[in-house]
Design a protein around this motif. Structure first.
Motif, short mmCIF file in Angstrom:
data_model
loop_
_atom_site.label_atom_id
_atom_site.label_comp_id
_atom_site.label_asym_id
_atom_site.label_seq_id
_atom_site.Cartn_x
_atom_site.Cartn_y
_atom_site.Cartn_z
N VAL A 18 0.89 -1.28 0.19
CA VAL A 18 0.27 0.08 0.01
C VAL A 18 0.98 1.09 0.06
O VAL A 18 2.55 1.39 0.60
CB VAL A 18 -0.51 0.25 1.39
N TYR A 19 0.51 2.53 -0.68
CA TYR A 19 0.94 3.54 -0.79
C TYR A 19 -0.25 4.33 0.46
O TYR A 19 -0.69 4.52 0.43
CB TYR A 19 0.90 3.88 -1.57
N ILE A 20 0.71 5.18 0.89
CA ILE A 20 0.54 5.74 2.30
C ILE A 20 0.48 7.64 2.20
O ILE A 20 2.32 7.58 1.85
CB ILE A 20 0.42 5.69 3.44
N GLU A 21 -0.34 8.57 1.95
CA GLU A 21 0.29 9.88 1.99
C GLU A 21 -0.27 10.15 3.49
O GLU A 21 -1.86 10.09 3.94
CB GLU A 21 0.10 10.36 1.00
N GLY A 22 0.51 10.64 4.16
CA GLY A 22 -0.18 11.44 5.48
C GLY A 22 1.26 12.08 6.39
O GLY A 22 1.87 13.13 5.61
N ARG A 23 0.83 12.89 7.87
CA ARG A 23 1.69 13.29 8.18
C ARG A 23 2.06 12.27 9.47
O ARG A 23 1.18 11.44 9.79
CB ARG A 23 0.66 14.37 8.65
N ILE A 24 2.72 13.03 10.52
CA ILE A 24 3.49 12.17 11.35
C ILE A 24 2.90 13.36 12.70
O ILE A 24 2.99 14.21 12.43
CB ILE A 24 4.90 12.65 11.62
N ILE A 38 1.87 8.14 11.47
CA ILE A 38 1.62 8.97 10.98
C ILE A 38 -0.64 8.49 10.42
O ILE A 38 -0.95 7.44 9.96
CB ILE A 38 1.87 7.49 9.61
N ILE A 39 -0.78 9.38 10.10
CA ILE A 39 -2.47 10.06 9.68
C ILE A 39 -2.29 10.30 8.29
O ILE A 39 -1.85 10.35 7.81
CB ILE A 39 -2.89 11.17 10.82
N GLY A 40 -2.38 8.56 7.94
CA GLY A 40 -2.83 9.11 6.39
C GLY A 40 -3.95 10.19 5.90
O GLY A 40 -5.17 10.06 6.67
N ASP A 41 -3.50 10.81 5.09
CA ASP A 41 -4.71 10.86 4.43
C ASP A 41 -4.87 10.80 3.02
O ASP A 41 -6.29 11.43 2.63
CB ASP A 41 -3.77 12.73 3.97
N ASN A 42 -4.99 10.01 2.30
CA ASN A 42 -3.99 9.34 1.14
C ASN A 42 -3.83 8.35 0.94
O ASN A 42 -3.05 7.62 1.43
CB ASN A 42 -3.95 10.14 0.34
N MET A 43 -4.80 7.01 0.74
CA MET A 43 -4.02 5.45 0.27
C MET A 43 -4.70 4.57 -0.55
O MET A 43 -5.04 5.35 -1.95
CB MET A 43 -4.66 4.74 1.99
#
Length: 144
Positions: free
Chosen positions: A69-75, A93-98
């Motif tokens: 999986v690809y995860i885009e988010g913030r720490i 990691i708080i995911g905003d996009n997956m």
């Protein structure tokens, strides 16, 4: 922050007050490089990923141990006191996009469909060699 990795276990799903879905799972990312002798070295880091609402429900439905999986988010780092009054910390990691990167098999036609992240020039395919052995990308070539 952008991560590509494999789930270490099934997503742990919980529902908060107001029926708000939250999924949490460990994600392993691995960096491979050559050392000075030319030997391949792999280094794995574990990250705790937290997804909210719709992303959490998608994770519960489609992701499994080992899924790519690809995860885009913030720490986010948070702290609390345990029962012995010892202060504890965790970084998530708080995911905003997956984006699910596994290939899945369509049960109706037996054809494999690639469920991969579309090519994006903002996410370069760079393999960094810290010693620049055998060509590759040097530190000066990186955009950060």
């Amino acid at each position: 922050m952008m991560l590509i990795g494999n789930l270490g276990k099934e997503p742990d799903m919980q529902y908060l007050d107001g029926n708000i879905a939250v999924a949490k799972f460990p994600l392993a990312t691995t960096e491979t490089y050559k050392d000075r002798t030319g030997a391949l070295i792999s280094q794995t880091e574990w990250h705790t990923v937290v997804l909210w609402r719709g992303l959490a429900e998608l994770a519960q439905k489609y992701l499994h141990k080992g899924s790519l999986v690809y995860i885009e988010g913030r720490i986010r780092t948070r702290s609390w006191e345990d029962k012995d009054k010892v202060r504890k910390f965790t970084t998530e990691i708080i995911g905003d996009n997956m984006v699910m990167l596994d290939k899945r098999k369509d049960q109706q036609d037996g054809v494999h469909h690639d469920v991969s992240m579309p090519e994006n020039p903002a996410i370069p395919d760079v393999h960094f060699d810290p010693n620049n052995a055998g060509g590759g990308v040097s530190k000066d070539d990186l955009p950060f």
